[in-house]
Design an enzyme around this catalytic site. Structure first.
Site, PDB file in Angstrom:
ATOM      1  N   SER A  84       0.804  -1.221   0.000  1.00  0.00           N
ATOM      2  CA  SER A  84       0.000   0.000   0.000  1.00  0.00           C
ATOM      3  C   SER A  84       0.837   1.271   0.000  1.00  0.00           C
ATOM      4  CB  SER A  84      -0.959   0.001   1.195  1.00  0.00           C
ATOM      5  OG  SER A  84      -0.269  -0.258   2.395  1.00  0.00           O
ATOM      6  N   HIS A 121       1.882   4.521   4.903  1.00  0.00           N
ATOM      7  CA  HIS A 121       1.051   5.210   3.919  1.00  0.00           C
ATOM      8  C   HIS A 121       1.529   6.649   3.714  1.00  0.00           C
ATOM      9  CE1 HIS A 121      -2.500   2.287   4.904  1.00  0.00           C
ATOM     10  NE2 HIS A 121      -1.478   1.690   4.309  1.00  0.00           N
TER      11      HIS A 121
END
Length: 334
Positions: free
Chosen positions: A156, A206
């Site tokens: 991610s 992230h």
């Protein structure tokens, strides 16, 4: 990225859904992006660990992204490989569905070589930024429990970076979990909302991906031409695919030679090329494999046509009239 603590649970049948979505998406595309397909396959195979690679790839316990262990042991295996591991099926499927959409859009617009180099660069940059953020929190704020010693895996971070690149020039609005935001800031909105809905997600991973995407765009804007990574990827690709390209050119050359495609009109010497006979009715060069002229349909009888070793004879008085020649050509290609 996802943090340690969410171990593998039951499959729930989500992998067939991923496979179906990928196949359906690729079937409708006129050109199939190979790098995106390779990344999807790599992440899925690492998660499934089939027998033929189970003994080759390390276990997830050996590749957790942990800033403390990476700095302590200079562990590049954790630094690079942790992005390709996922905790459970929902984690894998969510990331791969996102990769499928972003990868197709970016690879189609950029080309496979540049897209591959960008993914490689963003992988290193996102992991590196995350590492530096964790170290900075430790050094400046003595904040180690939540980030410096956390264990995380997942693709991610790269996906957040790809989202920044994809939306960098967008001027419209998009919906992020039902909230309308400017598209260029969608990654920031998703960062906050994901952390609200999935508290165990790696916030620092992230955030590192978003900052890596911004940094990549800044560097890309300040550099004209292909970057060194892209040039290296293109060079390796050309080297690996050279045998296939060579065989393909040989096949195309053979087909052209057999197909009989020629030209109309005499050369300066009046001689056709090797293995070619020239129709005396329309002066079209035909392959030696053809028994009749491809242009006007005249048969290759005695006295009609000559090979490379023959000189053209003078046109005889019984050559076809111009109107008849035109009629034959029309019938031939109608």
């Amino acid at each position: 990225m996802a943090n340690f603590g969410e171990g593998r649970r039951g499959t729930g049948g989500m992998l067939p859904l991923l496979a179906l979505s990928a196949v359906a998406e690729y079937c409708r595309l006129p050109w199939k992006p190979p790098v995106t397909a390779g990344l999807l396959a790599a992440n899925t195979l690492v998660y499934l660990r089939p027998a033929f690679i189970d003994q080759v790839i390390p276990h997830i316990s050996e590749v957790w992204f942990n800033p403390h262990l990476i700095f302590k042991h200079k562990d590049l295996k954790r630094f690079f490989l942790s992005a390709f591991y996922h905790l459970n099926e929902p984690h894998l499927v969510y990331n791969m569905m996102s990769l499928l959409w972003k990868g197709i859009k970016l690879e189609t617009s950029m080309g496979s070589s540049e897209f591959a180099s960008m993914v490689f660069a963003l992988l290193g940059m996102s992991q590196g930024v995350t590492l530096l953020l964790a170290k900075s929190l430790l050094v400046f704020f003595d904040y180690d429990r939540a980030y410096y010693n956390e264990y995380a895996v997942g693709f991610s971070g790269v996906l957040f970076a790809l989202k920044v690149v994809l939306n960098a020039q967008a001027e419209d609005y998009t919906s992020v979990y039902g909230i309308l935001v400017p598209t260029k800031y969608a990654a920031w909105a998703e960062l906050i909302l994901v952390q609200m809905f999935v508290p165990r997600a790696s916030f620092l991973g992230h955030l590192g991906g978003i900052l890596a995407g911004i940094l990549y765009m800044k560097l890309k804007g300040s550099h004209s031409g292909s970057d060194p990574v892209t040039m290296a990827v293109r060079g390796v690709t050309r080297m690996v695919t050279w045998p296939l390209r060579f065989l393909n050119s040989m096949v195309r050359s053979r087909r052209r030679r057999i197909s009989g495609r020629g030209r109309v009109g005499r050369s300066q010497t009046g001689i056709a090329g090797p293995g070619i006979w020239r129709c005396q009715s329309c002066t079209y060069d035909n392959s030696g494999w053809q028994s009749e002229c491809e242009m006007c349909g005249s048969g290759r009888g005695r006295g009609n046509g000559w090979s490379v070793s023959q000189r053209p004879t003078q046109s005889s008085s019984n050559d076809l009239p111009l109107d008849e020649l035109r009629r034959r050509r029309v019938e031939r290609f109608s």
